[in-house]
Write an enzyme that holds these catalytic residues in place. Structure first.
Site, PDB file in Angstrom:
ATOM      1  N   GLY A  29      -0.214   1.660   2.155  1.00 21.73           N
ATOM      2  CA  GLY A  29       0.193   1.148   3.375  1.00 21.73           C
ATOM      3  C   GLY A  29       0.774   0.049   3.517  1.00 21.73           C
ATOM      4  O   GLY A  29       0.383  -0.867   2.702  1.00 21.73           O
ATOM      5  N   TYR A  30       1.356  -0.359   4.487  1.00 19.83           N
ATOM      6  CA  TYR A  30       2.041  -1.569   4.688  1.00 19.83           C
ATOM      7  C   TYR A  30       1.722  -2.205   5.870  1.00 19.83           C
ATOM      8  O   TYR A  30       1.427  -1.665   7.028  1.00 19.83           O
ATOM      9  CB  TYR A  30       3.553  -1.560   4.678  1.00 19.83           C
ATOM     10  CG  TYR A  30       4.293  -1.368   3.293  1.00 19.83           C
ATOM     11  CD1 TYR A  30       4.458  -2.516   2.565  1.00 19.83           C
ATOM     12  CD2 TYR A  30       4.187  -0.054   2.810  1.00 19.83           C
ATOM     13  CE1 TYR A  30       4.967  -2.259   1.096  1.00 19.83           C
ATOM     14  CE2 TYR A  30       4.680   0.052   1.539  1.00 19.83           C
ATOM     15  CZ  TYR A  30       5.148  -0.848   0.489  1.00 19.83           C
ATOM     16  OH  TYR A  30       5.480  -0.607  -0.532  1.00 19.83           O
TER      17      TYR A  30
END
Length: 161
Positions: A29-30
Site C-alpha cells: 500500500g502507499y
C-alpha cells in the site's frame, strides 16, 4: 541512496511459470502516491519494507528502502489505507533469463488479469534479450506504475501500436 533503472513490459503468456526459480506473495500500500515522491509499505512473504522513490526520469529514479518489522508493516497497511489508496496484492515470479533477472507480477483482486514483467538494469540503455513471454513495453506509461494502479482500481487499456 540507490538508483533504480527498470523497464516494464506486459506479459503475453504464462511460459514464465515453468522458468521461475521462486515465487513470492506481495501485499503493498502507499502512504503517498505523489509522482514526485512515492512512499510504499510492502510485505513480501514475511519480510517488510518501507520504500521511498523519486520521480522517474526515463527508466531511472532514486530509491531508498528500509527493512521494518512485519508486524508494523501489517498494522500500517491496515490502519493507513483509505478509499483513494487501497492495497495491491500480487504474486511475483523470479525468472532468470540470459544474464538478467525478470520479476513477473501477477495481480489479484480488482487488477486480476494484469501481468507485468520488470527487468532491473545497471544502465538505462543496457542491452538485454527478451524471453518469448514478454509483450509490449510500458516503461514510459505512468498508468502502469503500481502507485497509479492503486488509485485507478482498473487495468489500463493497452495500445498495441
Amino acid at each position: 541512496m540507490a538508483k533504480e533503472i527498470e523497464r516494464k513490459f506486459i506479459v503475453k503468456n504464462t511460459d514464465y511459470i515453468d522458468m521461475a526459480v521462486s515465487c513470492h506473495k506481495i501485499r503493498q500500500g502507499y502512504l503517498s502516491t505523489n509522482p514526485q515522491s512515492t512512499v510504499r509499505i510492502r510485505v513480501i512473504d514475511n519480510l517488510a519494507f518501507l520504500t521511498v522513490k523519486s520521480k522517474n526520469i526515463g527508466a531511472t529514479r532514486n530509491e531508498w528502502e528500509y527493512c521494518i518489522p512485519e508486524k508494523d508493516a501489517v498494522e500500517i497497511l491496515e490502519k493507513c489505507s483509505s478509499e483513494e489508496c487501497w492495497q495491491i496484492e500480487k504474486t511475483r515470479y523470479i525468472v532468470p533469463y540470459r544474464g538478467h533477472t525478470w520479476e513477473i507480477d501477477v495481480f489479484h483482486g480488482i487488477l486480476q488479469g494484469l501481468t507485468v514483467a520488470e527487468i532491473e538494469l545497471t544502465e538505462e540503455f543496457e542491452r538485454f534479450e527478451k524471453p518469448e513471454f514478454i509483450g509490449i513495453e510500458v516503461t514510459d506509461d505512468p498508468r502502469f506504475y503500481n502507485s497509479s494502479l492503486i488509485k485507478s482500481k482498473s487495468i489500463p487499456k493497452i495500445n498495441e501500436e
